[in-house]
Scaffold this motif. Structure first.
Motif, short mmCIF file in Angstrom:
data_model
loop_
_atom_site.label_atom_id
_atom_site.label_comp_id
_atom_site.label_asym_id
_atom_site.label_seq_id
_atom_site.Cartn_x
_atom_site.Cartn_y
_atom_site.Cartn_z
N HIS B 114 28.85 4.38 -9.25
CA HIS B 114 27.37 4.01 -9.05
C HIS B 114 27.17 5.14 -9.98
O HIS B 114 27.06 4.68 -11.73
CB HIS B 114 26.85 4.49 -8.40
N HIS B 118 25.85 3.76 -14.03
CA HIS B 118 24.99 5.08 -15.26
C HIS B 118 25.63 5.16 -16.66
O HIS B 118 24.20 5.29 -17.99
CB HIS B 118 24.67 6.26 -14.84
N SER B 139 20.41 13.25 -12.40
CA SER B 139 19.32 12.69 -11.21
C SER B 139 18.83 13.20 -10.23
O SER B 139 18.89 14.21 -10.28
CB SER B 139 19.86 11.32 -11.21
N HIS B 142 22.89 13.91 -9.12
CA HIS B 142 23.52 14.09 -9.81
C HIS B 142 22.98 14.82 -11.17
O HIS B 142 22.45 14.69 -12.21
CB HIS B 142 24.84 13.48 -9.94
N ASP B 300 17.89 3.83 -11.26
CA ASP B 300 18.99 3.14 -10.83
C ASP B 300 18.51 1.24 -11.07
O ASP B 300 17.85 1.27 -10.72
CB ASP B 300 19.06 3.47 -9.36
ZN LIG Z 1 21.46 7.18 -10.24
#
Ligand SMILES: [Zn+2]
Lengths: 226, 335
Positions: B114, B118, B139, B142, B300
């Motif tokens: 994931h 990004h 985010s 993270h 996302d």
């Molecule tokens: Zn994300």
């Protein structure tokens, strides 16, 4: 008609196939909650063994529960996505009716209480009347095993208990004097394949959770805070 | 030319997208179950998992239709899916669906990280961007600074040692009695506030690139307990300025240390107005390209997953059908 059956409602991951050449194969791929890893390779292997490709499938039938939530999500999502990809028919069955038919097809008759392990000290249970066929008595429900056992012992009528919920709480269930236990942990995919041949297809399927999402949400939020 | 269907279900967004071999987005559909989580002040895994099961099929159908592809015989070359990191019960839905679609259509599938997804977002708007690029990935889950020498070539220079920036926003918003998620609420309030009203410490002023936000949250709690009179907008503005200052200070250090040709912002917090403005002026100061993907590509989405899948499929080939979800898959472990 070529039918694929999927069951992920318990700790087991099982697949089955019935082909229009008359072959029927049912296979338990794993018994330790590896639904995600086992299911797709198991389907591919089974198709190959029958000399079929996914495009040859006419129907996909899936056990929508009740049972393990993550297992159900894997099974139901796999079945609905596969049917969507192929444009083939989708049929749903419940884990409890498959257990009832499994007992029926092995000669059990009269009253059967099917119970799937629901975790958190509870089972998902439903009563069936087995004769020529299988008839549900009431709806599936969440219950504490002790309450089920006490109800049947008080009632006094002969009953057969079956399912992995019975195995989990075996000591409780064998204590019922008017009860017998039919050992069966994985819902019958033979039954699923038979039912799927005649049951009306549906457009979409959701897992049968039996506990509502808000209750689960409150539960898991509390869990995280503590 | 390859065409990839991407699927993303790692948190509360249910997304599907079709991207072609030139990183051109042919369709991108995003649904979110966020409304169901607001009352709980955070994403509830069980609710998110249930929502994905019912939403994903229709989302994929729309992504295919919007891209002009046949529902049962789509002209795609692979299915890419987020296989981690994320909520295990949510990842499993996307992963199971991706395998089933791939199996049904007879195409390969590939599991994608994931976070690497990004990092591919800027390419979707500028496929020929100049490397290397420094990316600030921030985010709810993270916060890290990543040096990219090319697509799929990344080195994590530093990351948060405690909370993610988005997590700090949520915690401060909860403390202030604002709604969830906290980012948009605080950003909105901060527009009318005075960022100098509260003296908040800027953490992690050392020379490395690690980040920290839990101390800042504690400082907001202490300061507002001491100064009840400070207006909500001023608290929001002060907090937001302190977050942006730490992130931009670290990014500036990295720009000074590494000779890059671009700087990029990625992740949900990239929607933040203060951060966008700061990164833009930093890029101008160093005379390098500034990549600020549109909000739909920052938060996302599945287009970024399809893009990363396109690269991973070319570099590493397809994933095996027995692939499991990796809820804690780190970016440094992607190869
Ligand atoms: Zn994300």
């Amino acid at each position: 008609m070529n039918i694929l059956a999927i069951d992920t409602a318990t700790t087991a991951c099982a697949v089955g196939i019935a082909t229009d050449r008359g072959a029927t194969i049912v296979r338990v791929l794993d018994t330790d909650r590896h639904h995600t890893e086992s299911l797709a390779p198991g389907i591919l292997a089974l198709l190959e063994e029958c000399g079929l490709t996914p495009r040859d499938l006419h129907r996909v039938v899936v056990d929508r529960g009740p049972g393990l939530y993550t297992g159900l999500r894997v099974g139901v999502t796999t079945a609905t996505s596969l049917a969507q990809a192929l444009g083939c028919a989708l049929v749903s069955v419940t884990s409890l009716e498959l257990l009832a038919w499994g007992a029926h097809d092995d000669g059990v008759r009269a009253t059967v209480l099917c119970a799937v392990d629901g975790r958190r000290g509870e089972v998902f249970a439903q009563t069936f009347q087995l004769g020529e066929g299988v008839e549900a008595v009431g709806e599936p429900e969440v219950a504490r095993p002790r309450d089920v056992v006490i109800a049947w012992a008080t009632n006094g009528a002969p009953v057969t208990f079956t399912g992995d919920g019975v195995e989990r709480y075996l000591a409780d269930f064998v204590a019922v004097p008017n009860g017998a236990v039919f050992a069966q942990s994985v819902p019958s995919l033979h039954a699923a394949l038979t039912i799927a041949a005649t049951r009306e297809p549906v457009a979409a399927i959701s897992p049968l959770y039996l506990r509502d999402a808000d209750a689960v949400a409150n539960f898991s939020t509390r869990e995280r805070r503590s | 030319m390859s065409v990839v269907l991407g699927i993303e279900t790692s948190c509360d967004e249910t997304a599907a997208a079709v991207v072609d071999g030139n990183y051109r987005v042919r369709s991108s559909v995003i649904e979110s179950s966020i409304d169901q989580h607001r009352a709980f002040g955070g994403v509830v895994p069980e609710l998110a998992g249930r929502a994905h099961v019912t939403t994903l099929g229709p989302v994929v159908a729309r992504a295919l239709a919007n891209a002009g592809l046949d529902a049962h015989h789509p002209a795609i070359d692979a299915v890419a899916v987020t296989s981690g990191p994320g909520l295990i019960g949510s990842l499993l839905v996307g992963l199971s669906a991706a395998k089933a679609y791939a199996l049904g259509w007879g195409v390969p599938f590939v599991g994608v990280n994931h976070l690497e997804g990004h990092l591919f977002a800027p390419l979707l708007e500028q496929p020929d961007l100049a490397w290397p690029v420094l990316t600030l990935l921030v985010s709810g889950g993270h916060s890290m600074i990543v040096l990219q020498s090319g697509p799929g070539q990344h080195e994590v220079l530093g990351e948060t040692i405690d909370d993610a920036a988005g997590e700090a926003y949520d915690k401060v918003a909860r403390w202030l009695g604002l709604g969830y998620p906290g980012g948009p609420e605080i950003d909105r309030l901060a527009q009318r506030g005075d960022a100098t009203a509260l003296k908040l410490p800027v953490s992690m002023t050392g020379p490395d690139f690690d980040l920290s936000f839990s101390g800042l949250k504690t400082a907001v709690v202490r300061a507002t307990e001491k100064h009840h009179e400070v207006a909500l907008g001023d608290v929001a503005a002060s907090f937001q300025a302190a977050v942006a200052e730490q992130l931009l200070r670290k990014l500036r250090h990295a720009m000074e240390r590494y000779d890059v040709r671009g700087v990029a912002l990625a992740g949900g917090v990239a929607a933040n107005s203060a951060l966008r403005a700061g990164v833009r002026s930093l890029a101008d100061g160093f005379a390098v390209a500034c990549h600020l993907p549109t909000l739909e590509l920052c938060t996302d989405n599945a287009a970024m997953i399809a893009a990363a899948g396109l690269y991973r499929f070319g570099a590493d080939g397809p994933s095996p059908f027995n692939l499991s979800a990796s809820p804690n898959w780190q970016l440094v472990d992607v190869s």
